[in-house]
Write an enzyme that holds these catalytic residues in place. Structure first.
Site, PDB file in Angstrom:
ATOM      1  N   LYS A  90      48.032  33.574  27.375  1.00  0.00           N
ATOM      2  CA  LYS A  90      48.814  34.596  28.064  1.00  0.00           C
ATOM      3  C   LYS A  90      47.907  35.768  28.390  1.00  0.00           C
ATOM      4  O   LYS A  90      47.160  36.247  27.533  1.00  0.00           O
ATOM      5  CB  LYS A  90      49.956  35.078  27.140  1.00  0.00           C
ATOM      6  CG  LYS A  90      50.847  36.108  27.798  1.00  0.00           C
ATOM      7  CD  LYS A  90      51.946  35.443  28.591  1.00  0.00           C
ATOM      8  CE  LYS A  90      52.607  36.373  29.580  1.00  0.00           C
ATOM      9  NZ  LYS A  90      51.833  36.517  30.868  1.00  0.00           N
ATOM     10  N   GLN A 111      42.632  40.458  24.692  1.00  0.00           N
ATOM     11  CA  GLN A 111      44.013  39.975  24.789  1.00  0.00           C
ATOM     12  C   GLN A 111      44.426  39.164  23.556  1.00  0.00           C
ATOM     13  O   GLN A 111      45.600  39.179  23.168  1.00  0.00           O
ATOM     14  CB  GLN A 111      44.156  39.129  26.061  1.00  0.00           C
ATOM     15  CG  GLN A 111      45.575  38.992  26.587  1.00  0.00           C
ATOM     16  CD  GLN A 111      46.031  40.166  27.430  1.00  0.00           C
ATOM     17  OE1 GLN A 111      45.281  40.673  28.230  1.00  0.00           O
ATOM     18  NE2 GLN A 111      47.268  40.599  27.226  1.00  0.00           N
ATOM     19  N   LYS A 114      45.492  41.802  21.001  1.00  0.00           N
ATOM     20  CA  LYS A 114      46.659  42.525  21.514  1.00  0.00           C
ATOM     21  C   LYS A 114      47.915  41.655  21.379  1.00  0.00           C
ATOM     22  O   LYS A 114      48.952  42.091  20.875  1.00  0.00           O
ATOM     23  CB  LYS A 114      46.422  42.867  22.992  1.00  0.00           C
ATOM     24  CG  LYS A 114      47.543  43.669  23.620  1.00  0.00           C
ATOM     25  CD  LYS A 114      47.477  43.693  25.141  1.00  0.00           C
ATOM     26  CE  LYS A 114      46.129  44.112  25.674  1.00  0.00           C
ATOM     27  NZ  LYS A 114      46.210  44.556  27.091  1.00  0.00           N
ATOM     28  N   LYS A 126      42.668  35.589  30.282  1.00  0.00           N
ATOM     29  CA  LYS A 126      42.627  36.539  31.405  1.00  0.00           C
ATOM     30  C   LYS A 126      42.038  35.809  32.602  1.00  0.00           C
ATOM     31  O   LYS A 126      41.288  34.855  32.454  1.00  0.00           O
ATOM     32  CB  LYS A 126      41.731  37.730  31.056  1.00  0.00           C
ATOM     33  CG  LYS A 126      42.045  38.969  31.852  1.00  0.00           C
ATOM     34  CD  LYS A 126      43.186  39.735  31.220  1.00  0.00           C
ATOM     35  CE  LYS A 126      43.581  40.949  32.009  1.00  0.00           C
ATOM     36  NZ  LYS A 126      44.453  41.820  31.198  1.00  0.00           N
ATOM     37  N   GLY A 165      50.408  40.080  35.861  1.00  0.00           N
ATOM     38  CA  GLY A 165      49.698  41.104  36.624  1.00  0.00           C
ATOM     39  C   GLY A 165      48.635  41.813  35.812  1.00  0.00           C
ATOM     40  O   GLY A 165      48.545  41.685  34.599  1.00  0.00           O
ATOM     41  N   ASP A 166      47.806  42.544  36.518  1.00  0.00           N
ATOM     42  CA  ASP A 166      46.813  43.457  35.951  1.00  0.00           C
ATOM     43  C   ASP A 166      46.388  44.324  37.143  1.00  0.00           C
ATOM     44  O   ASP A 166      47.098  44.345  38.165  1.00  0.00           O
ATOM     45  CB  ASP A 166      45.628  42.678  35.349  1.00  0.00           C
ATOM     46  CG  ASP A 166      44.760  43.543  34.431  1.00  0.00           C
ATOM     47  OD1 ASP A 166      45.147  43.783  33.285  1.00  0.00           O
ATOM     48  OD2 ASP A 166      43.690  44.023  34.878  1.00  0.00           O
ATOM     49  N   THR A 209      54.420  48.652  30.151  1.00  0.00           N
ATOM     50  CA  THR A 209      53.147  49.097  29.560  1.00  0.00           C
ATOM     51  C   THR A 209      53.156  50.608  29.357  1.00  0.00           C
ATOM     52  O   THR A 209      52.803  51.114  28.289  1.00  0.00           O
ATOM     53  CB  THR A 209      51.951  48.668  30.442  1.00  0.00           C
ATOM     54  OG1 THR A 209      52.113  47.298  30.800  1.00  0.00           O
ATOM     55  CG2 THR A 209      50.637  48.858  29.722  1.00  0.00           C
ATOM     56  N   ASN A 240      50.378  51.034  37.975  1.00  0.00           N
ATOM     57  CA  ASN A 240      51.606  50.714  37.233  1.00  0.00           C
ATOM     58  C   ASN A 240      51.635  51.361  35.840  1.00  0.00           C
ATOM     59  O   ASN A 240      52.652  51.927  35.435  1.00  0.00           O
ATOM     60  CB  ASN A 240      51.728  49.183  37.137  1.00  0.00           C
ATOM     61  CG  ASN A 240      52.813  48.753  36.183  1.00  0.00           C
ATOM     62  OD1 ASN A 240      52.549  48.459  35.022  1.00  0.00           O
ATOM     63  ND2 ASN A 240      54.043  48.727  36.656  1.00  0.00           N
ATOM     64  N   SER A 376      56.302  40.735  28.748  1.00  0.00           N
ATOM     65  CA  SER A 376      56.031  39.440  29.384  1.00  0.00           C
ATOM     66  C   SER A 376      56.493  38.302  28.483  1.00  0.00           C
ATOM     67  O   SER A 376      57.090  37.320  28.947  1.00  0.00           O
ATOM     68  CB  SER A 376      54.532  39.276  29.651  1.00  0.00           C
ATOM     69  OG  SER A 376      54.158  39.892  30.860  1.00  0.00           O
TER      70      SER A 376
END
Ligand code: GLU
Length: 444
Positions: A90, A111, A114, A126, A165-166, A209, A240, A376
């Site tokens: 993810k 990630q 996290k 990623k 997204g990123d 976020t 964002n 997410s």
């Protein structure tokens, strides 16, 4: 030589010219020293840190597409599936000209920890491309996304790897990517998160976020006998994360006086007008010069400078290594209380250490920006049960998750003798679950 140092040297040697990846690994391994030292022979024999720092899979591919002039364009596509010990891979897709394999590896590595901190069952990955959506027409973005997904779809799935997204990948891009996935596979499944609300997206994912960051900041301040109300906050970025961080900070009674984009920054002593910022950035996709031209109280400055403004709480929400040691010195000189990362690794290694040495409350992005990926994972849950939860339900869960993250990193820091060091706390708390799952699943 200590095991963590051996592994760091190995990572540097085996991954040349990837400074951001080295930086992310260095920070984690340094933090893990007290855990590893308690059981060094065991971890070395298991090669646990070598396995942790080597991605499961690194996929690189060509993305060819046709621009509005009929010219064929070629970009590089990436997906690094780093670790799936605790759940399917993810992590987001970054579309930005600075993207290369090293950047994606640093992001994928971060990630892992996290996602573990969220307590939800998601592994670390990623992806992205050096494609720049800025200045492209909708048709060009669609052509790129369709070509990108034509290759990527072979490697992902709702129970395999779930991108999102990123930077550069928002609702528009996720929509085009989802449409192409469905067309290629004939499957309507939760393979991406951050989807539109009409096709399986979760309420509160857009805000997650930024809101999550502020929920954690509020808990951090509360634990230190204060609160956000009437505090001055500086934010960098205007994407964002920044937009919804500003919105929630204002709802909690703080005054947010800055934001920035890739060419300049705004100082708005009356407080950022978040509705105008959304209009300029989300709807019109314009520069901050437009914000400043429509807002009397705002000053626009070329270049960088957000960290020169006196503030109580600094929230870097733009991109990696945007806050250097000179910025840290200015912030400390101006009496900053807390620096909490909304972006991924926005503070350089030296700046992080400087802030910690000066007893500034510092929370790394892998803890403080985990709200995005947490929601997410909640979107994945809703897709699996084919239901949608209300905004309040998702937002309440997000808040609980962020409060829980703060206490788990605080507890881990205390347990290992580094009270108040949330970098160490985050890395250790994130690591322990992943290491346990890796060991239980044998040598794979
Ligand atoms: N790109 C975001 C992050 O850095 C979100 C990832 C996701 O939702 O999968 O965590």
């Amino acid at each position: 030589m200590a095991y963590v140092d051996e592994v760091y040297d190995r990572v540097v040697k085996q991954n040349p010219v990837q400074p951001e990846f080295h930086q992310a690994v260095k920070e984690v391994l340094e933090s893990l020293r007290p855990v590893i030292e308690r059981n060094e022979d065991h971890y070395r024999k298991e090669a646990l840190l070598e396995r942790l720092t080597t991605p499961d899979r690194q996929i690189m591919f060509r993305v060819s597409w046709v621009d509005d002039h009929g010219q064929v364009q070629v970009n590089n596509g990436y997906r690094v599936q780093f670790n799936d010990a605790i759940g399917p891979y993810k992590g987001g897709l970054r579309l930005h000209p600075t993207v290369n394999l090293g950047i994606i590896k640093f992001l994928g590595f971060e990630q892992i920890f996290k996602n573990s901190l969220t307590t939800l069952p998601i592994g670390g990955a990623k992806g992205g491309s050096d494609f720049d959506p800025k200045g492209k027409s909708d048709r060009e973005v669609m052509a790129f996304c369709q070509s990108f997904m034509t290759e990527l779809h072979k490697y992902i799935g709702a129970d395999i790897d779930v991108p999102a997204g990123d930077i550069g990948t928002g609702g528009r891009e996720i929509g085009y990517l989802y449409g192409q996935y469905k067309r290629l596979t004939n499957r309507y499944e939760g393979v991406l998160t951050g989807k539109g609300l009409s096709f399986g997206g979760s309420l509160a994912r857009t805000e997650a976020t930024g809101y999550g960051l502020l929920y954690l900041v509020e808990e951090l301040l509360k634990d230190h006998g204060t609160h956000l109300k009437n505090k001055t906050v500086t934010v960098s970025g205007s994407g964002n994360v920044a937009i919804y961080a500003i919105e929630k900070a204002q709802q909690l009674g703080a005054k947010v006086v800055t934001c920035s984009d890739s060419t300049g920054w705004v100082y708005d002593p009356a407080g950022i007008d978040v509705a105008l910022l959304k209009e300029v950035k989300e709807n019109r996709r314009q520069r901050l010069t437009e914000y400043a031209s429509q807002r009397e109280s705002a000053e626009y400055h070329e270049g960088r400078g957000v960290w020169s403004i006196k503030t109580d709480v600094a929230l870097p929400c733009a991109t990696q290594n945007e806050l250097n040691v000179e910025d840290a010195k200015q912030l400390v000189g101006n009496g900053v209380l807390a620096v909490c990362e909304g972006a991924n690794m926005p503070t350089t290694y030296e700046a992080t250490n400087y802030l910690k040495e000066h007893d500034i409350l510092f929370v790394p992005g892998k803890a403080s920006n985990a709200g995005g990926v947490a929601v997410s994972a909640l979107e994945m849950s809703q897709n699996s049960e084919r239901l949608s939860w209300s905004f309040a339900e998702v937002d309440t869960k997000l808040k609980d998750i962020m409060i829980n993250i703060y206490h788990s990193i605080d507890d881990a820091a205390k347990e290992y003798g580094h009270e108040g060091d949330y970098v160490i706390g985050a890395n250790i708390a994130g690591f322990l679950k992943v290491a346990d799952a890796m060991e239980a699943q044998g040598i794979v």
